[in-house]
Each structure stands twice: as C-alpha cells, then as structure tokens.
Design an enzyme around this catalytic site. Structure first.
Site, PDB file in Angstrom:
ATOM      1  N   ASP A  68       0.836  -1.195   0.000  1.00 33.12           N
ATOM      2  CA  ASP A  68       0.000   0.000   0.000  1.00 33.12           C
ATOM      3  C   ASP A  68       0.876   1.251   0.000  1.00 33.12           C
ATOM      4  O   ASP A  68       2.033   1.214   0.437  1.00 33.12           O
ATOM      5  CB  ASP A  68      -0.905   0.019   1.231  1.00 33.12           C
ATOM      6  CG  ASP A  68      -1.885  -1.145   1.245  1.00 33.12           C
ATOM      7  OD1 ASP A  68      -2.159  -1.706   0.165  1.00 33.12           O
ATOM      8  OD2 ASP A  68      -2.365  -1.495   2.339  1.00 33.12           O
ATOM      9  N   GLN A  69       0.307   2.366  -0.418  1.00 34.37           N
ATOM     10  CA  GLN A  69       1.099   3.591  -0.517  1.00 34.37           C
ATOM     11  C   GLN A  69       1.685   4.016   0.824  1.00 34.37           C
ATOM     12  O   GLN A  69       2.766   4.596   0.886  1.00 34.37           O
ATOM     13  CB  GLN A  69       0.263   4.720  -1.141  1.00 34.37           C
ATOM     14  CG  GLN A  69      -0.935   5.176  -0.323  1.00 34.37           C
ATOM     15  CD  GLN A  69      -0.595   6.210   0.732  1.00 34.37           C
ATOM     16  OE1 GLN A  69       0.483   6.825   0.693  1.00 34.37           O
ATOM     17  NE2 GLN A  69      -1.494   6.421   1.684  1.00 34.37           N
TER      18      GLN A  69
END
Length: 237
Positions: A103-104
């Site tokens: 995930d970012q």
C-alpha cells in the site's frame, strides 16, 4: 548479440532508437565510442556506457527497493507518485514489475523484476513464502489479539478464517507478523478483525532475506546470488 539488440533488451528504446544511439556516437564499449550498431558482442560480464553513464548487461533484473511511504506500486498511480519513478528509466522500459504490492502508506522491502517465473514463485499463496511485517498498533496489543491472529480471524467476504504464520510481540505497541498470502490490505484487515488498528506497517523480510538498515528509504540495489538464495530460506527464528 548485436549492439543494437543489446541496447534494446536493456530498455533503451526501440531497435530504431537504439541504432540511432550508436550512430550518434553516444555508446562506448571498452572505453571507446562504437559507431557500428551491428557489432556482435558477448554479453557475459559486458559493461557499456550510454551518454557517459555506465551500465552492465543483465539478462534479467532482480532488485530490492526500500519503499518509502507515499508511493504507489503501480505504473498508473492514482493519488501518489509511482515507485517506478525511483528507478532508472531503462529498467522501467524493459518491463520491470513489483513482486507483490505494498500500500502507498506501507514501507519497506519491495522486490522488483522482469522475470515472470520469479514473480510467481514469490507471490503465489501455494508457494507459502513468508512475508514478515513490523506492525505498530493504534492501541497497545493484548495477548488475546495475538492469539486471534495466529488461530485465525474472519475477514469480510472471506469464507474461511485467515491466520498468521507467526506473531511475536516486540513491545507494547509493536508486533512482528508473518503471513504467506497476499490478500488485499491483508495485514490491516487482520489487525482490525483482531480488535486493533494499524498505525504504521513495514515489511522487513521475505523468506530468509531481510531488508538491511543501510539501504535507505527510496534507494534500491541489485539482488546478488546470496540474496536470491536467502529468499528461499526460512526466516530466522
């Protein structure tokens, strides 16, 4: 292999573009400008220079990146920069891919390669390769939460329980979690199902390969033979 084909295989552009690179006196072999795009070269231990920058021929790329927060593992990012912006453009052009996504806001160990077999080896749930995360919770972790993570928690839209391979408390707010699957937001969902929430998430190891502290966030390096071997080994107890 001809110089023109070598340059194309290494991500420098189309055959025509690579040919023009050579004809334009922009490529050096053994310290000398080469103007013959059809010159045949052995690729073993081949080094060359393009526009003054040195490159080594690699049949396949195997990289490790210490992913910083705020980057998406996508070639078409939606809200944040792409991790591919952290890599040399020729690597991107030759088809480099993330070996599983983070995930970012998740940091840490990210493998990248253009080897499809390698990607399958380390992303397929059937291979049961452990991925180890350091999880910081919003609230202190309780013994019952760790027990749930190991015995299994019920995730939304999942028919069976999802369990961690191992779970170890580091301190009051942090734990080390090992999983062998890669479901969507899996660790965050598991922590939520156990009764806590993730504050920060960092992937520290895959198999027996641990991200070294000397590789700073946003930096990358090539994987060597020893690294590739450790990926297939169990995580040290």
């Amino acid at each position: 292999m001809t110089l023109e084909k070598i340059l194309q295989s290494q991500g420098f552009g189309s055959r025509k573009f690579c040919r023009n690179l050579v004809l334009g006196h922009r490529v050096e072999i053994a310290g000398k400008i080469c103007t013959d795009p059809d010159r045949k070269l052995e690729t073993d231990d081949l080094a060359f220079r393009v526009d003054g920058e040195t490159w080594e021929y690699r049949e396949k790329l195997y990289l490790v990146l210490n992913k910083p927060a705020g980057y998406e593992c996508s070639r078409q990012p939606q809200h944040h920069p792409s991790v591919f912006a952290l890599l040399p453009e020729p690597f991107v052009q030759r088809g480099l891919q993330c070996v599983g996504r983070l995930d970012q806001d998740t940091t840490g160990l990210l493998l990248l390669t253009d080897d499809g077999h390698f990607i399958h080896q380390y992303t397929s749930p059937r291979k049961k390769v452990p991925k180890i995360y350091t999880v910081t919770g919003v609230s202190p972790f309780e013994a019952t939460q760790l027990e749930k993570l190991v015995t299994g928690v019920q995730l939304k839209d999942e028919k069976t329980l999802t369990s961690a391979l191992a779970c170890q408390l580091i301190d009051e707010y942090r734990l080390r979690l090992s999983i062998t699957e890669g479901k969507y937001h899996q660790v965050k969902r598991m922590i939520a199902a156990a009764g806590n929430r993730v504050e920060t998430l960092h992937r520290s190891a895959i198999g027996g390969f641990t991200l070294e502290e000397t590789l700073l966030p946003g930096h990358w390096r090539f994987l060597n033979e020893n690294d590739l071997k450790r990926l297939s080994e169990p995580f040290p107890a």
